[in-house]
Design an enzyme around this catalytic site. Structure first.
Site, PDB file in Angstrom:
ATOM      1  CG  HIS A 240      46.092  46.504 -16.069  1.00 22.58           C
ATOM      2  ND1 HIS A 240      45.156  46.094 -16.993  1.00 22.58           N
ATOM      3  CD2 HIS A 240      47.216  45.788 -16.338  1.00 22.58           C
ATOM      4  CE1 HIS A 240      45.674  45.170 -17.775  1.00 22.58           C
ATOM      5  NE2 HIS A 240      46.923  44.965 -17.406  1.00 22.58           N
ATOM      6  CG  ASP A 241      47.519  48.688 -10.692  1.00 20.51           C
ATOM      7  OD1 ASP A 241      48.510  48.091 -10.264  1.00 20.51           O
ATOM      8  OD2 ASP A 241      46.406  48.131 -10.838  1.00 20.51           O
TER       9      ASP A 241
END
Ligand code: RIB
Ligand code: CA
Length: 315
Positions: A240-241
């Site tokens: 995600h990041d």
């Protein structure tokens, strides 16, 4: 001219890969890392940030610790079951020779923002508690934010920590509401674009083979891969990041639409849900650019090639 960058983070396996991606990208100049509670406790996220920077030979980047917990209601639980008890998948990185910056995160952020010669990109990839505190404490510094890239929320993919809520928003819904309503130029990188963007074993093997830093990054990912396989039955991982940092590094990577977003800050089953109004394109000054489309293959290739390049350069 590289864009000044601040990363606010709760390392965290995907946070670690996101930090390495920023260090591998000449388009940005990582001026400061601030740490926040989230995946694990603040002391651990702070030590993890220091160790990841040291792994890449960048212990020169200051790390300033921020909020230990959320603004109003304490975060119900951490995410050790996903990221490992120490937050880096059970991998013990070499301790950094650097100590945390003595300034509180919000002060360090404000000073970096006010001193920057051009507008600063801020990437917030943990709960947004520090960002909310910055907006409330130093509004004049917040005006120096050129782009605020937030990893969190979900327009139409439901949640990952509850049926309704994505983790970073769920961990501090009140902070999320404060940030999303700020009017700062904001891109919201949520589950709608992160979940389809899967890094598979082949991609991991490519940067693992490039050098010790790549090998260590692959080792950190191992727990994430095992968790994804046992929880979702997938053969890859969702970083995600790292996708949020890809958008911070290469603006326009994601297809965005300007939307009004509110956060459910009630105490019911929907707490932490981001309610994205997809009925229309918003002209409101507090609307945000919500990421709704992604070329996942291209995004994974961007990540893998840059991590491999970083690993080769750090040999
Ligand atoms: O929902 C994903 C987010 O929660 C990521 O930032 C991950 O690191 C966790 O903090
Ligand atoms: Ca994170």
């Amino acid at each position: 001219m590289a864009t000044p960058l601040v990363i606010d983070t709760d390392p965290g396996i995907d946070d670690a890969l996101a930090i390495l991606l920023a260090l591998a990208s000449p388009e940005v100049d990582l001026r400061l890392v601030t740490t926040v509670h989230g995946n694990v406790e603040l002391a651990q996220t702070t030590d993890n940030a220091l160790r990841v920077l040291h792994l890449a030979g960048r212990a020169d980047v200051p790390v300033a610790a921020g909020a230990r917990d959320s603004l109003v209601y304490r975060q119900p639980e951490r995410a050790g079951h996903v990221h490992g008890e120490t937050g880096l998948g059970g991998v013990e990185l070499e301790p950094s020779p650097a100590a945390p910056d003595p300034r509180p995160a919000v002060v360090a952020m404000a000073e970096v923002l006010l001193a920057a010669e051009t507008p600063v990109t801020v990437a917030a990839i943990g709960p947004w508690t520090n960002v909310a505190l910055l907006l409330a404490t130093y509004p004049e510094a917040a005006e120096r934010i050129g782009r605020l890239v937030l990893m969190g929320g979900s327009a139409g993919r439901g949640g990952n920590v509850t049926a309704a809520a994505e983790f970073n928003v769920w961990a501090d819904p009140e902070a999320a509401q404060r940030v999303l309503g700020s009017g700062v130029p904001t891109v919201l990188v949520g589950l709608d674009v992160t979940l389809p963007t899967v890094l598979d074993d082949d991609g991991i093997a490519r940067f693992a083979a490039a050098g010790p830093v790549g090998e260590t990054a692959a080792a950190i990912l191992r727990q994430y891969v095992d968790h994804a396989r046992s929880t979702y039955g997938t053969t890859g991982v969702v970083l995600h990041d790292a996708l949020a940092l890809t958008e911070a590094i290469a603006p326009g990577t994601l297809g965005t639409v300007r939307r009004d977003v509110v956060v459910d800050t009630t105490l019911g089953a929907g707490r932490g849900q981001t309610l994205v109004d997809r009925r229309s394109v918003s002209s409101s000054p507090t609307a945000v650019e919500v990421a709704e489309t992604v070329d996942s293959v291209a995004a994974v290739e961007f990540l893998v090639t840059r991590l491999a390049a970083l690993a080769r350069s750090a040999r």
